[in-house]
Design a protein around this motif. Structure first.
Motif, PDB file in Angstrom:
ATOM      1  N   GLU A 149     -20.543 -78.018 100.375  1.00  0.00           N
ATOM      2  CA  GLU A 149     -20.381 -77.089  99.251  1.00  0.00           C
ATOM      3  C   GLU A 149     -21.483 -76.040  99.240  1.00  0.00           C
ATOM      4  O   GLU A 149     -21.219 -74.827  99.095  1.00  0.00           O
ATOM      5  CB  GLU A 149     -20.384 -77.849  97.925  1.00  0.00           C
ATOM      6  CG  GLU A 149     -20.245 -76.947  96.708  1.00  0.00           C
ATOM      7  CD  GLU A 149     -20.286 -77.712  95.389  1.00  0.00           C
ATOM      8  OE1 GLU A 149     -20.137 -77.067  94.340  1.00  0.00           O
ATOM      9  OE2 GLU A 149     -20.450 -78.953  95.417  1.00  0.00           O
ATOM     10  N   GLU A 150     -22.741 -76.458  99.424  1.00  0.00           N
ATOM     11  CA  GLU A 150     -23.855 -75.526  99.401  1.00  0.00           C
ATOM     12  C   GLU A 150     -23.828 -74.599 100.612  1.00  0.00           C
ATOM     13  O   GLU A 150     -24.180 -73.414 100.508  1.00  0.00           O
ATOM     14  CB  GLU A 150     -25.183 -76.287  99.346  1.00  0.00           C
ATOM     15  CG  GLU A 150     -25.414 -77.052  98.059  1.00  0.00           C
ATOM     16  CD  GLU A 150     -25.403 -76.152  96.836  1.00  0.00           C
ATOM     17  OE1 GLU A 150     -25.899 -75.013  96.930  1.00  0.00           O
ATOM     18  OE2 GLU A 150     -24.882 -76.578  95.784  1.00  0.00           O
ATOM     19  N   MET A 151     -23.413 -75.109 101.761  1.00  0.00           N
ATOM     20  CA  MET A 151     -23.320 -74.251 102.944  1.00  0.00           C
ATOM     21  C   MET A 151     -22.234 -73.199 102.773  1.00  0.00           C
ATOM     22  O   MET A 151     -22.423 -72.036 103.132  1.00  0.00           O
ATOM     23  CB  MET A 151     -23.071 -75.098 104.191  1.00  0.00           C
ATOM     24  CG  MET A 151     -24.301 -75.861 104.657  1.00  0.00           C
ATOM     25  SD  MET A 151     -24.067 -76.669 106.260  1.00  0.00           S
ATOM     26  CE  MET A 151     -25.795 -77.006 106.696  1.00  0.00           C
ATOM     27  N   ILE A 152     -21.104 -73.589 102.203  1.00  0.00           N
ATOM     28  CA  ILE A 152     -20.029 -72.621 101.958  1.00  0.00           C
ATOM     29  C   ILE A 152     -20.488 -71.539 100.990  1.00  0.00           C
ATOM     30  O   ILE A 152     -20.217 -70.348 101.189  1.00  0.00           O
ATOM     31  CB  ILE A 152     -18.772 -73.344 101.428  1.00  0.00           C
ATOM     32  CG1 ILE A 152     -18.129 -74.163 102.551  1.00  0.00           C
ATOM     33  CG2 ILE A 152     -17.769 -72.334 100.875  1.00  0.00           C
ATOM     34  CD1 ILE A 152     -16.938 -74.991 102.101  1.00  0.00           C
ATOM     35  N   LYS A 153     -21.202 -71.934  99.942  1.00  0.00           N
ATOM     36  CA  LYS A 153     -21.727 -70.958  98.980  1.00  0.00           C
ATOM     37  C   LYS A 153     -22.646 -69.958  99.672  1.00  0.00           C
ATOM     38  O   LYS A 153     -22.550 -68.746  99.452  1.00  0.00           O
ATOM     39  CB  LYS A 153     -22.495 -71.676  97.863  1.00  0.00           C
ATOM     40  CG  LYS A 153     -21.640 -72.388  96.838  1.00  0.00           C
ATOM     41  CD  LYS A 153     -22.533 -73.050  95.797  1.00  0.00           C
ATOM     42  CE  LYS A 153     -21.738 -73.833  94.771  1.00  0.00           C
ATOM     43  NZ  LYS A 153     -22.637 -74.526  93.798  1.00  0.00           N
ATOM     44  N   ALA A 154     -23.557 -70.462 100.508  1.00  0.00           N
ATOM     45  CA  ALA A 154     -24.518 -69.592 101.190  1.00  0.00           C
ATOM     46  C   ALA A 154     -23.814 -68.640 102.146  1.00  0.00           C
ATOM     47  O   ALA A 154     -24.132 -67.445 102.202  1.00  0.00           O
ATOM     48  CB  ALA A 154     -25.534 -70.442 101.939  1.00  0.00           C
ATOM     49  N   ILE A 155     -22.861 -69.147 102.901  1.00  0.00           N
ATOM     50  CA  ILE A 155     -22.144 -68.315 103.874  1.00  0.00           C
ATOM     51  C   ILE A 155     -21.294 -67.271 103.160  1.00  0.00           C
ATOM     52  O   ILE A 155     -21.257 -66.100 103.554  1.00  0.00           O
ATOM     53  CB  ILE A 155     -21.273 -69.192 104.791  1.00  0.00           C
ATOM     54  CG1 ILE A 155     -22.157 -70.121 105.629  1.00  0.00           C
ATOM     55  CG2 ILE A 155     -20.412 -68.320 105.708  1.00  0.00           C
ATOM     56  CD1 ILE A 155     -21.395 -71.256 106.303  1.00  0.00           C
ATOM     57  N   THR A 156     -20.608 -67.681 102.086  1.00  0.00           N
ATOM     58  CA  THR A 156     -19.770 -66.746 101.334  1.00  0.00           C
ATOM     59  C   THR A 156     -20.596 -65.641 100.703  1.00  0.00           C
ATOM     60  O   THR A 156     -20.213 -64.461 100.731  1.00  0.00           O
ATOM     61  CB  THR A 156     -18.981 -67.503 100.242  1.00  0.00           C
ATOM     62  OG1 THR A 156     -18.184 -68.521 100.850  1.00  0.00           O
ATOM     63  CG2 THR A 156     -18.078 -66.556  99.471  1.00  0.00           C
TER      64      THR A 156
END
Length: 342
Positions: free
Chosen positions: A104-111
């Motif tokens: 979840e945190e990686m997706i947030k950062a990438i987005t």
């Protein structure tokens, strides 16, 4: 954006169960691929049974892939990625595991990077890393990878990545910390089996980084188990030093030309590595190795300076580390180019 968690395993079912649980229990649902290097224990039976049970519940996320013969860690990772369907791959070794909010945190950062940082560039993020905790077999935290750079989440332009890796200012680290774009991984040629379990991961980050930017998350989202049975503990100090030097040489030759004026001499970097591994040998009471490693580098002033700089950076508390990152002239260009996301 779809994530696939690829778990490589070989004859460690008890540990594998924890890794699978941490992947299936992510706050964001994602595919979980277990890549089995032809285990002779009950791994196949367990994973196939678990997958079938999940399918009966309408959950088809767990995919099982098995090598026909034992091929080693690198080839197993390559096979796991080939079997995955996600845009991004999160590699996990069977003795490691993830925090429930890692994906979840990686997706947030990438987005956030894609929508706010790189709107006017053809490049994209191809690699994302985070802090991880090193834990003992009982889950007790022993240490944690250091905070790096400004902010909770920050990005590093492609042209600065290899320079940062060379000077150890960009801590991509072990597989449990890192995620990467599947297409960049495939275009890079995957993991090099000649380096199996001896810097094959770092070699891959070097190659992937040529295709785009990097993101680092200053948040502990993964756990790496430190234990006597780890595969890399069986590699001799001589081979580990040789691999370390080879990796640094590979990074050195990929550093963007804008940094060439401030590059340390490659021979000085080799001296630094020899000094570092001589200290490791001393700690392990291997006096002969220690003397051999530093027989010529002990007189290298620049080698000692690089070693001292590396030690100080690793030992600095978070607030000091951020200050050094901003003030150190060697890191100045990274700070100017890095864009604070959060």
């Amino acid at each position: 954006m779809k994530f696939s968690i690829v778990i490589t395993t070989y004859n460690r079912l008890a540990l594998l169960k924890r890794a699978i649980d941490s992947a299936l229990n992510q706050t964001v649902s994602c595919e979980v691929v277990v890549a089995d290097d032809c285990s002779s224990d009950e791994t196949e039976e367990y994973v196939r049974a678990l997958s079938a049970s999940l399918v009966q519940q309408g959950d088809d996320r767990l995919v099982y892939y098995r090598n026909q013969s034992n091929q080693g860690h690198s080839m197993t990772m390559n096979a796991g990625v080939a079997a995955a369907s996600g845009d991004w791959i999160k590699p996990v070794d069977d003795d490691d595991y993830l925090a429930v909010n890692c994906i979840e945190e990686m997706i947030k950062a990438i987005t956030t990077y894609q929508t706010k940082v790189n709107q006017n560039s053809s490049l994209q993020a191809v690699i994302c890393s985070c802090q991880s905790a090193q834990v003992d077999p009982n889950g007790l935290e022993l240490s944690r990878t250091r905070i790096s750079g400004p902010g909770t989440v920050y990005y590093i332009p492609q042209e600065d990545i290899h320079y940062g890796m060379l000077l150890e200012q960009v801590p991509f680290g072990t597989p449990i910390q890192v995620a990467y774009r599947r297409d960049a991984f495939l275009n890079s040629g995957g993991w090099d089996s000649s380096l199996d379990i001896n810097c094959d991961d770092i070699d891959s980050w070097i190659k992937i980084a040529q295709f785009g930017d990097a993101i680092f998350i200053n948040q502990c989202l993964a756990y790496r188990t430190i234990w006597p049975g780890a595969y890399n503990q069986k590699i001799s100090l001589e081979k580990r030093l040789d691999a370390n030097i080879l990796i640094k040489e590979k990074i050195y030759h990929r550093v963007h030309q804008k940094h060439h004026i401030r590059l340390p001499n490659l021979e000085h970097i080799r001296d630094y590595l020899k000094l570092h591994w001589s200290i490791v040998a001393l700690k392990k009471a291997k006096l002969r190795n220690a003397c051999y490693f530093c027989s010529t580098s002990v007189f290298s002033l620049q080698g000692w300076k690089l070693l001292l700089s590396s030690i100080l950076n690793r030992k600095q508390p978070a607030s000091k580390l951020k200050q050094i990152f901003r003030e150190n002239k060697e890191a100045e260009v990274l700070v100017k180019k890095n864009i604070l996301i959060e």
